[in-house]
Design a protein around this motif. Structure first.
Motif, short mmCIF file in Angstrom:
data_model
loop_
_atom_site.label_atom_id
_atom_site.label_comp_id
_atom_site.label_asym_id
_atom_site.label_seq_id
_atom_site.Cartn_x
_atom_site.Cartn_y
_atom_site.Cartn_z
N ALA A 35 0.84 -1.20 0.00
CA ALA A 35 0.00 0.00 0.00
C ALA A 35 0.88 1.25 0.00
O ALA A 35 1.94 1.28 0.61
N ALA A 36 0.39 2.29 -0.73
CA ALA A 36 1.15 3.55 -0.78
C ALA A 36 1.23 4.15 0.62
O ALA A 36 0.26 4.13 1.37
N ARG A 37 2.38 4.66 0.96
CA ARG A 37 2.60 5.18 2.30
C ARG A 37 2.85 6.68 2.18
O ARG A 37 3.71 7.10 1.39
N GLU A 38 2.09 7.48 2.93
CA GLU A 38 2.30 8.93 2.85
C GLU A 38 3.48 9.35 3.71
O GLU A 38 3.54 8.99 4.89
N PRO A 39 4.40 10.10 3.14
CA PRO A 39 5.51 10.55 3.99
C PRO A 39 5.05 11.64 4.94
O PRO A 39 4.08 12.35 4.66
N GLU A 40 5.75 11.75 6.05
CA GLU A 40 5.50 12.89 6.95
C GLU A 40 6.14 14.12 6.31
O GLU A 40 7.27 14.04 5.80
N ILE A 41 5.42 15.24 6.35
CA ILE A 41 5.99 16.46 5.76
C ILE A 41 6.50 17.35 6.90
O ILE A 41 5.73 17.69 7.81
N ILE A 42 7.75 17.68 6.85
CA ILE A 42 8.33 18.53 7.89
C ILE A 42 8.81 19.82 7.23
O ILE A 42 9.52 19.79 6.22
N THR A 43 8.39 20.95 7.78
CA THR A 43 8.70 22.23 7.11
C THR A 43 9.62 23.13 7.92
O THR A 43 10.01 24.19 7.43
N SER A 44 9.95 22.75 9.16
CA SER A 44 10.85 23.63 9.93
C SER A 44 12.13 22.87 10.26
O SER A 44 12.11 21.65 10.48
N LYS A 45 13.22 23.60 10.29
CA LYS A 45 14.49 22.91 10.54
C LYS A 45 14.55 22.36 11.97
O LYS A 45 15.15 21.33 12.21
N GLU A 46 13.88 23.06 12.89
CA GLU A 46 13.90 22.58 14.28
C GLU A 46 13.20 21.21 14.39
O GLU A 46 13.71 20.28 15.02
N LYS A 47 12.03 21.09 13.71
CA LYS A 47 11.30 19.81 13.76
C LYS A 47 12.08 18.70 13.06
O LYS A 47 12.08 17.55 13.48
N MET A 48 12.73 19.09 11.97
CA MET A 48 13.52 18.10 11.22
C MET A 48 14.62 17.54 12.12
O MET A 48 14.86 16.34 12.19
N ARG A 49 15.29 18.46 12.80
CA ARG A 49 16.41 18.05 13.68
C ARG A 49 15.89 17.13 14.80
O ARG A 49 16.51 16.11 15.12
N LYS A 50 14.72 17.49 15.35
CA LYS A 50 14.15 16.67 16.45
C LYS A 50 13.84 15.26 15.96
O LYS A 50 14.12 14.27 16.62
N TRP A 51 13.22 15.20 14.78
CA TRP A 51 12.86 13.89 14.21
C TRP A 51 14.12 13.04 14.03
O TRP A 51 14.17 11.88 14.44
N SER A 52 15.13 13.68 13.47
CA SER A 52 16.35 12.95 13.16
C SER A 52 17.02 12.44 14.45
O SER A 52 17.46 11.28 14.53
#
Ligand code: ATP
Ligand code: PAF
Ligand code: BAL
Length: 313
Positions: A2-19
């Protein structure tokens, strides 16, 4: 699957936290940097990334720092929702699309220093023209000078800088770049080595249309007639490689044949050069592995392409 929707991250702070959260769980991260308007060439980079990492981040960001003020930043093609559909079609899916709005936004300390300094600098990128005060740039001094660097003197400065920012924010284990942008790939590899980034840089093979045209977001600028004429790029490169296989190792002769074929098709050649695969320095005879690199304009599309040639002599 099944197609999987990626999470969309638009701020660098959130990106860093996710990583950071993912790394804390022991996951490895693969980054595929793009400027969007995705095609199968981009999707092949994602498939390659899957071979090397648990989680995949695709960045979509049209970087003003790599466009000069006379280039096509304002008209660069984009289709964010079309891109998401394409990403959902990739086997195994994509975990995050990083589409930052604040990559060059440094908060309340912003000033107009960049704009004020503009008069004293000969060439400025669209980023400096906007004047956000960003003034730290990475230059890969030798590799950036030839080939595309001659007509786009600030381009690789902008690329190396934005890729460093992406590496610092996403903190990937692996990053995948297409060999279509051969000089860019070599520059990023050298930058990673010279600055000790803990990122493995992988070059992925060029994906072509059925008729041989290298896939490129800027192909959309071509009229049907120009698109036909642009096939002269790949065809002349393939012929030159064949001639080298048959024993023609004189680079000037090979280069001239490529230039002539593209000009006869109506293209305006920026350069056609045979260079060492590692140093990108011009060579006179093919004795070590080389690559023939071309940039040529058809209408308003500036296209690049290349073909690698192992040493035959
Ligand atoms: N045909 C292709 N095959 C393999 N990789 C590609 C291909 N086209 C682009 N890439 C890679 O995709 C990454 C993102 O490139 P980008 O978003 O600039 O796409 P592009 O098609 O090269 O766009 P442009 O037409 O502006 O050069 C780069 O690493 C680039 O080398
Ligand atoms: C590597 C890159 C995403 C940096 O903006 C860009 O130059 C590109 O798309 O090749
Ligand atoms: N594919 C590299 C992006 C550019 O040419 O601007």
């Amino acid at each position: 699957m099944a197609a999987r929707e990626p999470e969309i991250i638009t701020s660098k702070e959130k990106m860093r936290k996710w990583s950071r959260a993912m790394r804390a769980k022991g996951k490895t991260i693969g980054l595929v940097p793009t400027m969007g308007y995705l095609h199968k060439g981009h999707l092949s980079l994602i498939n390659e990334a899957r071979q090397h990492a648990d989680l995949i981040v695709v960045s979509i960001y049209v970087n003003p720092g790599q466009f000069s003020t006379s280039e096509d930043l304002s008209t660069y093609p984009s289709d964010f929702y079309g891109d998401l559909q394409k990403l959902m079609s990739v086997s195994g899916g994509v975990d995050v699309v990083f589409n930052p709005y604040d990559l060059y936004d440094y908060g309340s300390g912003r000033d107009r220093e960049g704009a004020e300094k503009r008069d004293s600098v000969k060439e400025v990128s669209c980023l400096e023209e906007r004047g956000g005060g960003h003034e730290t740039w990475i230059r890969v001094e030798k590799l950036e000078k030839g080939l595309c660097g001659k007509s786009r003197p600030l381009f690789f400065r902008g690329v190396a800088t934005v890729v460093s920012k992406l590496f610092n924010i996403v903190d990937p284990d692996v990053a995948i770049f297409g060999k279509k942008d051969y000089q860019q790939w070599r520059i990023i590899r050298r930058m990673v080595r010279d600055l000790d980034f803990a990122v493995q840089v992988i070059g992925s093979e060029i994906v072509r249309e059925d008729d041989g045209l290298a896939m490129s977001s800027r192909n959309v600028y071509l009229s049907p007639e120009e698109r036909q004429k642009a096939l002269s790029i790949n065809r002349s490169l393939s012929r030159a490689k064949h001639a080298a296989e048959e024993g023609q190792i004189n680079c000037k002769k090979l280069q001239d044949s490529v230039i002539l074929a593209i000009q006869e098709a109506g293209g305006k050649v920026d350069y056609a050069e045979i260079v060492d695969q590692e140093t990108l320095e011009a060579v006179e005879e093919i004795k070590a592995p080389v690559v023939i690199c071309v940039a040529a304009c058809f209408g308003k599309a500036r296209l690049i392409d290349n073909i690698e040639i192992p040493a035959y002599a």
